[in-house]
Design an enzyme around this catalytic site. Sequence first.
Site, PDB file in Angstrom:
ATOM      1  N   HIS A   1       0.811  -1.214   0.000  1.00  0.00           N
ATOM      2  CA  HIS A   1       0.000   0.000   0.000  1.00  0.00           C
ATOM      3  C   HIS A   1       0.851   1.273   0.000  1.00  0.00           C
ATOM      4  O   HIS A   1       0.352   2.356  -0.289  1.00  0.00           O
ATOM      5  CB  HIS A   1      -0.997   0.005   1.167  1.00  0.00           C
ATOM      6  CG  HIS A   1      -0.418   0.335   2.504  1.00  0.00           C
ATOM      7  ND1 HIS A   1      -0.079  -0.624   3.424  1.00  0.00           N
ATOM      8  CD2 HIS A   1      -0.123   1.518   3.095  1.00  0.00           C
ATOM      9  CE1 HIS A   1       0.387  -0.040   4.515  1.00  0.00           C
ATOM     10  NE2 HIS A   1       0.372   1.265   4.340  1.00  0.00           N
TER      11      HIS A   1
ATOM     12  N   ASP B   1       0.077  -7.571   1.548  1.00  0.00           N
ATOM     13  CA  ASP B   1       0.502  -6.173   1.637  1.00  0.00           C
ATOM     14  C   ASP B   1       2.022  -6.055   1.676  1.00  0.00           C
ATOM     15  O   ASP B   1       2.578  -5.252   2.426  1.00  0.00           O
ATOM     16  CB  ASP B   1      -0.109  -5.485   2.857  1.00  0.00           C
ATOM     17  CG  ASP B   1       0.001  -3.965   2.776  1.00  0.00           C
ATOM     18  OD1 ASP B   1       0.119  -3.446   1.651  1.00  0.00           O
ATOM     19  OD2 ASP B   1      -0.007  -3.302   3.824  1.00  0.00           O
TER      20      ASP B   1
ATOM     21  N   SER C   1       4.650   2.415   7.962  1.00  0.00           N
ATOM     22  CA  SER C   1       4.282   1.271   7.132  1.00  0.00           C
ATOM     23  C   SER C   1       5.458   0.814   6.281  1.00  0.00           C
ATOM     24  O   SER C   1       6.111   1.610   5.612  1.00  0.00           O
ATOM     25  CB  SER C   1       3.110   1.629   6.218  1.00  0.00           C
ATOM     26  OG  SER C   1       1.924   1.763   6.950  1.00  0.00           O
TER      27      SER C   1
END
Length: 506
Positions: free
Chosen positions: A148, A178, A250
Amino acid sequence: MRSTFLSRTRRWLGASALALIVAMGGVSTALVMTSEQATAQVQVQPAAQIVPPGVAPTQGFADLVEAVKPAVVSILVEAQETGASGSRRGQPNFNFPDLPDGHPFKDFFDNFGQQGGNGQDKPQPRKFLAAGSGFVISADGYIVTNNHVVKDATKVTVVFDNGDEKVASIVGTDERTDLAVLKIDGTDMPFVKLETERSRIGDWVVAVGNPFGLGGTVTVGIISAEGRDIGGSSYGDFLQIDAAVNSGNSGGPDFNLKGEVVGVNTAIYSPNGGNVGIAFAIPASTVKQIVDQLIKGGTVVRGFLGVSIQDVTRDIADSVGLPSPKGAIVREPTPDGPAGKAGIVSGDIITAVDGKQISDALDLSRTIASKAPSTPVELTIWRDGAETKVKVTLETLKEETADAQDATPVPQEEVAPAKSSVGLTLVPNSDGSGGLLIQNIDENSPAAEKGFAVGDAILEVDNKPVATLDEFEAAIKGVKDKGLSTALVKASRDGQARFVGLPLSE
């Protein structure tokens, strides 16, 4: 960065807490024991008393951080989406703190902002920025981050701790886990390794990343839990950590005290948009499996069993005589799928794969996905009150959805609704798809408690198709005649079949 957050409406912690207070002050009564009583009390000791090993206090994490930081990078993404909808229109919308002159991100954001919209009303392609984290895993420049973070990227820039910048190419991405792999040019680059022995709950973790554009930020915590299913993921099995993780972390690594990567930060639970001490990381075992495939071929290939499944509840287990609520019950086998070809049918409960016990539907999904296509597997099946084994050769999971097929309704004679013995008012389904439609529910019945709703279709009872009230009642009687107090009911809502264990009155 477009952060991944769990739904803000979801609450795992209650709004209030229960405080248990043991009052010791103000007690004037004295307890006097005889010597015999005292001796007896000393000798009594719980047989299962836990005596934890001694834990040496940490001396800090500075040496560890100094060693691993050269391999941790900030990732800056320029991306573009088409269409007029969405929150980003014209000027990019991001929320970063004021950065000082000379900061490696300042020029990046300033230059990008000058490329904003032209003030026209005509919808323009939406440009936006994303900022995340990553880490180098090889001397020749392979980098791991989140899917992402780099999704829709037109340009990816990697910024090292010393300020060096390199443009990266995307080697491959995997939306299901992911994860993404990038590549930059270089040799003899500093890199870190994934852990070889899985960490445990309670172990220290050191998170290094780029929260809110503040590259090189270090936070510390422990592994709070493992095997978490956070929703929105096909495979779950996330580590939960309490190290501070925020937007921009992230794709960043979590290290153990040996400097090995134990997980990759991917999501946080946040009612307010910031850190609340609950973050989720992809475990190193999953990272290794996926990253190896992405580096070799740019894509991930998974085994395909071809079944729609759901968890086995206590009621479902009781309805089929299964000793414990474990495994995954097959709602429907996929037409022409490997499971259907091997004889798997709706209502079968898969309790093990190659002898490995299956705890629930997610466990089965992860287990099958971890195996390569064309792999033969042995499924342990609970069917008709007994255990059997079925051999299936897996096929390749395709990331596509089959087109829905139109069904032509079959006219049926109208039948008046009739109330059943279990509190459901039923009428034959007139749309040609079979079963009985629920037209009313006794609000005090077990059926209401189990979540049945008006409009649901009852397709089967005890794995027997039912299209009339007589067939329904005969199936219910058959369950009671077996000495069971719960009936396995297959119902459908909005085209999705599911199994429910329906308790029966005496």
